[in-house]
Design an enzyme around this catalytic site. Structure first.
Site, short mmCIF file in Angstrom:
data_model
loop_
_atom_site.label_atom_id
_atom_site.label_comp_id
_atom_site.label_asym_id
_atom_site.label_seq_id
_atom_site.Cartn_x
_atom_site.Cartn_y
_atom_site.Cartn_z
N ASN A 7 0.82 -1.19 0.00
CA ASN A 7 0.00 0.00 0.00
C ASN A 7 0.87 1.26 0.00
O ASN A 7 2.10 1.18 -0.03
CB ASN A 7 -0.94 -0.02 1.20
CG ASN A 7 -2.31 0.55 0.88
OD1 ASN A 7 -2.41 1.59 0.23
ND2 ASN A 7 -3.35 -0.12 1.33
N HIS B 155 24.75 3.29 8.83
CA HIS B 155 25.79 3.96 9.59
C HIS B 155 26.12 3.10 10.81
O HIS B 155 25.26 2.39 11.34
CB HIS B 155 25.36 5.35 10.06
CG HIS B 155 24.96 6.25 8.92
ND1 HIS B 155 25.89 6.85 8.11
CD2 HIS B 155 23.74 6.64 8.48
CE1 HIS B 155 25.25 7.58 7.20
NE2 HIS B 155 23.96 7.46 7.40
N THR C 160 12.84 -6.40 15.33
CA THR C 160 14.30 -6.52 15.42
C THR C 160 14.75 -7.96 15.66
O THR C 160 15.95 -8.23 15.68
CB THR C 160 14.85 -5.66 16.57
OG1 THR C 160 14.28 -6.12 17.81
CG2 THR C 160 14.49 -4.20 16.36
N LYS D 78 0.38 -13.34 20.98
CA LYS D 78 -0.39 -14.58 21.06
C LYS D 78 -0.14 -15.41 19.83
O LYS D 78 0.33 -14.90 18.80
CB LYS D 78 -1.88 -14.28 21.20
CG LYS D 78 -2.47 -13.52 20.01
CD LYS D 78 -3.98 -13.31 20.12
CE LYS D 78 -4.73 -14.60 19.94
NZ LYS D 78 -6.19 -14.42 19.89
#
Length: 239
Positions: A87, A118, A164, A182
Site C-alpha cells: 500500500n 551507519h 528486530t 499470542k
C-alpha cells in the site's frame, strides 16, 4: 442531479483505472526487473533497481496518496512471491538480501531495510543478515522491519511495531521491539488477504474492473487467466 454525478464519477473511476494500469504496466516493462503475470502498479510507484529483483504474479503496488519506493542496490537481491500487495508510503530498501513470500499484505508507511547505513560504534556491523518474510503474512501500518529478521508464515505484525528479532509462524506480534502477543490459529488453505472463498482473486476483466471500482487493491487484468480456467473446465467436461 445526484444520479448524474454518480454516473460521472463511475465513468471517471473507470477511465482513471485504465490510465493508471496502462501506465503501471509500461513502468514494469521499462524497469530492469523480472515481473510475473498481471502486475498491478498504480499511482506513484518508484523503482530504483541496480541489483537483482524478481516479482511474482499479480504483484500490486498502490502509490496513492504517498509514493511506494522500491530500491535494490548493486549486488543486492530482492525476491517477492505471488499475490503480494504493497500500500501507499511503503519504503523497501534492499542493500543485501530481502525475500518476501506469497500472499503477503504490506500496509501503508511500512519500512523494510536490511542495512543500518551507519555504524552505531566503530566496527559495528551494518547488517545482521537477510530479511525473510514468509507466506501469508500481514504487516500493519507504520511497521519497521530491520535486518536479520525472519517473520514466519501466517503471522501478523501489529501497527507501529519495530521488528528486530525473529517472529515464529502463526503469531501476532507487536511493540518496539516487537514481541509475540499470542499464537494464531491459521488453517491450511486460508489467507489473511483472501480468506477461504477468495484464496485467489477472481479471474477476468469484469471481476478486475469491479474490484477497481470498489478500490480493492486486488484489481488487476486477468483475462488470460480466465481463459485458461475456461479451457481447463472444458477439458474436464469433455468425455
Amino acid at each position: 442531479m445526484r444520479n448524474s454525478t454518480r454516473v460521472y464519477l463511475r465513468f471517471y473511476d473507470i477511465a482513471r483505472f485504465f490510465l493508471q494500469t496502462s501506465r503501471g504496466y509500461a513502468i514494469t516493462k521499462l524497469t530492469p526487473a523480472q515481473f510475473g503475470r498481471f502486475p498491478n502498479v498504480r499511482g506513484k510507484v518508484k523503482f530504483h533497481i541496480r541489483g537483482e529483483a524478481a516479482f511474482g504474479d499479480r504483484f500490486t503496488a498502490l502509490g496513492e496518496p504517498s509514493a511506494v519506493r522500491i530500491s535494490v542496490e548493486e549486488r543486492a537481491r530482492l525476491t517477492i512471491g505471488d499475490h503480494v500487495a504493497m500500500n501507499c508510503g511503503v519504503s523497501l530498501d534492499v542493500w543485501h538480501d530481502v525475500r518476501i513470500g506469497n500472499k503477503v499484505m504490506i500496509a501503508p508507511n511500512v519500512t523494510i531495510i536490511d542495512d543500518n547505513r551507519h555504524e552505531l560504534e566503530p566496527g559495528a556491523p551494518l547488517s545482521n543478515g537477510p530479511i525473510v518474510i514468509g507466506d501469508n503474512v500481514w504487516i500493519a501500518g507504520n511497521v519497521t522491519i530491520l535486518s536479520g529478521v525472519t517473520i514466519g508464515s501466517g503471522s501478523v505484525i501489529a501497527g507501529h511495531s519495530v521488528v528486530t528479532r525473529d517472529i515464529p509462524p502463526n503469531s501476532l506480534a507487536g511493540g518496539s521491539p516487537a514481541r509475540v502477543i499470542k499464537s494464531l490459529n491459521v488453517p491450511d488453505g486460508w489467507s489473511h488477504r483472501f480468506g477461504y472463498d477468495r484464496n485467489d482473486p477472481a479471474d477476468g476483466f469484469l471481476a478486475s474492473l469491479r474490484r477497481a471500482l470498489r478500490r480493492d487493491p486486488n484489481a488487476a487484468l486477468a483475462s488470460a487467466a480466465e481463459a485458461a480456467s475456461a479451457d481447463r473446465a472444458g477439458a474436464t467436461a469433455s468425455p
